[in-house]
Design a protein around this motif. Structure first.
Motif, mmCIF file in Angstrom:
data_model
loop_
_atom_site.group_PDB
_atom_site.id
_atom_site.type_symbol
_atom_site.label_atom_id
_atom_site.label_comp_id
_atom_site.label_asym_id
_atom_site.label_seq_id
_atom_site.Cartn_x
_atom_site.Cartn_y
_atom_site.Cartn_z
ATOM 1 N N ALA A 81 -6.149 -0.295 -4.905
ATOM 2 C CA ALA A 81 -5.588 0.931 -5.575
ATOM 3 C C ALA A 81 -6.516 1.423 -6.767
ATOM 4 O O ALA A 81 -6.865 2.442 -6.800
ATOM 5 C CB ALA A 81 -4.055 0.889 -5.976
ATOM 6 N N GLU A 82 -7.131 0.314 -7.645
ATOM 7 C CA GLU A 82 -7.801 0.838 -8.854
ATOM 8 C C GLU A 82 -9.090 1.284 -8.121
ATOM 9 O O GLU A 82 -9.826 2.229 -8.855
ATOM 10 C CB GLU A 82 -8.025 -0.397 -9.583
ATOM 11 N N HIS A 83 -9.648 0.840 -7.089
ATOM 12 C CA HIS A 83 -10.998 1.367 -6.588
ATOM 13 C C HIS A 83 -10.646 2.528 -5.728
ATOM 14 O O HIS A 83 -11.615 2.892 -4.851
ATOM 15 C CB HIS A 83 -11.716 0.235 -5.930
ATOM 16 N N GLY A 84 -9.593 3.088 -5.462
ATOM 17 C CA GLY A 84 -9.255 4.185 -4.576
ATOM 18 C C GLY A 84 -9.288 4.231 -3.248
ATOM 19 O O GLY A 84 -9.648 4.793 -2.354
ATOM 20 N N GLN A 85 -8.910 2.680 -2.773
ATOM 21 C CA GLN A 85 -9.008 2.443 -1.511
ATOM 22 C C GLN A 85 -7.498 2.414 -0.863
ATOM 23 O O GLN A 85 -7.501 2.192 0.381
ATOM 24 C CB GLN A 85 -9.717 1.087 -1.233
ATOM 25 N N ALA A 86 -6.614 2.543 -1.601
ATOM 26 C CA ALA A 86 -5.059 2.640 -1.084
ATOM 27 C C ALA A 86 -5.204 3.830 0.155
ATOM 28 O O ALA A 86 -5.646 5.039 -0.001
ATOM 29 C CB ALA A 86 -4.287 2.928 -2.065
ATOM 30 N N GLN A 87 -4.620 3.453 1.121
ATOM 31 C CA GLN A 87 -4.528 4.310 2.218
ATOM 32 C C GLN A 87 -3.366 5.244 2.334
ATOM 33 O O GLN A 87 -2.251 5.089 1.765
ATOM 34 C CB GLN A 87 -4.309 3.687 3.690
ATOM 35 N N SER A 88 -3.629 6.686 2.533
ATOM 36 C CA SER A 88 -2.525 7.647 2.768
ATOM 37 C C SER A 88 -1.924 7.593 3.820
ATOM 38 O O SER A 88 -2.462 7.341 4.930
ATOM 39 C CB SER A 88 -3.187 9.054 2.303
ATOM 40 N N THR A 147 0.410 9.066 -8.724
ATOM 41 C CA THR A 147 0.367 8.513 -7.363
ATOM 42 C C THR A 147 1.070 6.988 -7.470
ATOM 43 O O THR A 147 0.603 6.146 -8.210
ATOM 44 C CB THR A 147 -1.046 8.488 -6.821
ATOM 45 N N VAL A 148 1.943 6.898 -6.349
ATOM 46 C CA VAL A 148 2.534 5.620 -6.389
ATOM 47 C C VAL A 148 1.837 4.598 -5.257
ATOM 48 O O VAL A 148 1.950 5.224 -3.870
ATOM 49 C CB VAL A 148 4.107 5.395 -6.297
ATOM 50 N N THR A 149 1.500 3.545 -5.266
ATOM 51 C CA THR A 149 1.188 2.535 -4.076
ATOM 52 C C THR A 149 1.675 1.299 -4.217
ATOM 53 O O THR A 149 2.384 0.771 -5.159
ATOM 54 C CB THR A 149 -0.529 2.551 -4.327
ATOM 55 N N MET A 200 -2.245 -1.254 -1.162
ATOM 56 C CA MET A 200 -3.086 -0.774 -0.136
ATOM 57 C C MET A 200 -2.735 0.577 0.531
ATOM 58 O O MET A 200 -3.287 0.838 1.407
ATOM 59 C CB MET A 200 -2.536 -1.832 0.891
ATOM 60 N N HIS A 201 -1.531 0.816 0.106
ATOM 61 C CA HIS A 201 -0.746 2.259 0.804
ATOM 62 C C HIS A 201 -0.208 3.058 -0.490
ATOM 63 O O HIS A 201 0.389 2.649 -1.194
ATOM 64 C CB HIS A 201 0.260 1.756 1.860
ATOM 65 N N VAL A 202 -0.673 4.410 -0.072
ATOM 66 C CA VAL A 202 0.016 5.240 -0.834
ATOM 67 C C VAL A 202 1.473 5.440 -0.480
ATOM 68 O O VAL A 202 1.808 5.717 0.666
ATOM 69 C CB VAL A 202 -0.683 6.833 -0.964
ATOM 70 N N LEU A 203 2.401 5.446 -1.396
ATOM 71 C CA LEU A 203 3.970 5.561 -1.090
ATOM 72 C C LEU A 203 4.390 7.284 -1.388
ATOM 73 O O LEU A 203 4.458 7.288 -2.640
ATOM 74 C CB LEU A 203 4.726 4.580 -1.713
ATOM 75 N N PRO A 204 4.397 7.867 -0.314
ATOM 76 C CA PRO A 204 4.607 9.204 -0.566
ATOM 77 C C PRO A 204 6.448 9.293 -1.264
ATOM 78 O O PRO A 204 7.202 8.508 -1.042
ATOM 79 C CB PRO A 204 4.978 9.866 0.713
ATOM 80 N N PRO A 205 6.710 10.452 -1.941
ATOM 81 C CA PRO A 205 7.983 10.634 -2.583
ATOM 82 C C PRO A 205 9.114 10.353 -1.704
ATOM 83 O O PRO A 205 10.195 9.913 -1.740
ATOM 84 C CB PRO A 205 7.849 11.892 -3.262
ATOM 85 N N ALA A 206 8.913 10.918 -0.399
ATOM 86 C CA ALA A 206 9.912 10.780 0.590
ATOM 87 C C ALA A 206 10.347 9.389 1.053
ATOM 88 O O ALA A 206 11.381 9.246 1.645
ATOM 89 C CB ALA A 206 9.427 11.481 1.956
ATOM 90 N N PHE A 207 9.670 8.513 0.362
ATOM 91 C CA PHE A 207 10.112 6.904 0.614
ATOM 92 C C PHE A 207 11.012 6.545 -0.370
ATOM 93 O O PHE A 207 11.698 5.349 -0.243
ATOM 94 C CB PHE A 207 8.930 6.028 0.510
ATOM 95 N N GLY A 208 11.665 7.670 -1.030
ATOM 96 C CA GLY A 208 12.614 7.332 -2.001
ATOM 97 C C GLY A 208 12.295 7.276 -3.371
ATOM 98 O O GLY A 208 12.867 6.771 -4.291
#
Length: 333
Positions: free
Chosen positions: A49-56, A233-235, A238-246
């Motif tokens: 996440a720190e290196h911008g590699q979290a997947q959207s 942005t919340v991750t 490894m994965h970006v967690l969109p707001p719709a995940f609660g």
């Protein structure tokens, strides 16, 4: 070997150790990720996440989710093209707290949310279960390989006893849906039903509530609601967690007549925000119900706080506003 040769050899070995330790030799992969794995998966996730590699999450269509709907025997709504969210409200339960009959939309609205990433799908959700159902649901989730990441209550006083359990899993989306269905089978959560053609009226001063909150709410099943994402942005690393995940602050008003309301919901906060929110809520006479986490490795680390109060709707909204201001919420759309 001469003393000078031995010194030269030692220096070469030390240099080689430094290079290997830095993860810079060919074939060692990303230095940041390799270093992080020394601390286990969570450290690796944090480094990604720190290196911008979290997947959207990937963009999808309603058609992509038909197999999941079929496996669950329930349909959902595709939100912003990425999160397929299936409502699981407890319309079968008659829950009361402090003399208030709780409508499903105030506190009893469970859900399951799916999103596809590059190699697999993620399932996150919140199941509303009775105390008798909880052990059976737990066993079914564990058998299906679905993690429970939180177990808590949303209400101070309740009859019957109700629990909320958050879930998480990664894998094939249809397999995840089948595993979730086995857990739902251990409950009396009713089958999906179509939304009413028209929303019931809300007997509250909604314009005054909107002004006090600083945002526009929406009516949903007789409940006046605010759903507010965070600005950061919340991750999970490894994965970006969109707001719709609660991952939102939810403020719900249930009309009690005469512009009075019961309020219940959930503040999402980072650690430095928690005490500020508690102080703001208590200053406004709002009770704290629960303080907990929903996820095991979210970044930034998030805490969630449920609350409860009854009173004049606009007065309650004004009491909530300082608590909202104490958190880093997304700008008003």
């Amino acid at each position: 070997m001469s003393p000078r040769s031995r010194m030269r050899l030692a220096g070469t070995a030390a240099t080689l150790l430094l290079v290997v330790g830095s993860g810079l030799l060919a074939g060692c992969g990303s230095p940041a990720i390799d270093h992080a794995t020394d601390g286990g998966p969570q450290a690796a996730a944090a480094s990604m996440a720190e290196h911008g590699q979290a997947q959207s999450p990937m963009q999808t269509t309603e058609k992509d989710w038909k197999p999941v709907a079929g496996a669950l025997d329930r349909t959902g709504t595709l939100m912003k093209g990425t999160v397929y969210r299936v409502p699981l409200p407890r319309k079968d339960l008659k829950v009361t707290t402090q003399g208030v009959a709780i409508k499903p939309g105030l506190s009893l609205g469970g859900y399951a949310a799916f999103a596809k990433y590059q190699h697999e799908a993620m399932l996150m959700g919140d199941l509303v279960v009775t105390e008798d159902e909880l052990p059976k649901v737990t066993d079914a989730l564990q058998a299906a390989g679905i993690e429970q990441t939180a177990l808590h209550k949303h209400l101070l006083q309740q009859s019957p006893a109700i629990w909320w359990t958050h879930i998480h899993a990664m894998g094939d989306p249809v397999a995840l849906a089948k595993g979730l269905k086995s857990a739902l089978a251990a409950t009396a959560i009713p089958p999906a039903s179509p939304s009413p053609a028209t929303q019931p009226p809300i007997n509250l001063n909604t314009a005054g509530i909107d002004q006090a909150i600083g945002r526009k709410g929406t009516g949903d099943g007789g409940i006046y609601k605010f759903t507010i994402p965070r600005k950061d942005t919340v991750t999970d690393g490894m994965h970006v967690l969109p707001p719709a995940f609660g991952i939102t602050t939810g403020i719900n008003f249930q009309p009690l007549g005469g512009n009075r309301a019961a309020i219940n919901g959930d503040f999402v906060m980072t650690a430095p925000e928690v005490q500020k929110v508690i102080r703001a809520l208590r200053k406004g006479g709002i009770d704290i119900v629960e303080l907990h986490n929903h996820s095991l490795n979210d970044q930034p680390r998030l805490f969630y706080m449920h609350f409860w109060a009854t009173g004049d709707g606009v007065t309650l909204a004004k009491a909530l506003r300082p608590a909202l201001n104490a958190t880093a919420l997304a700008s008003t759309p």
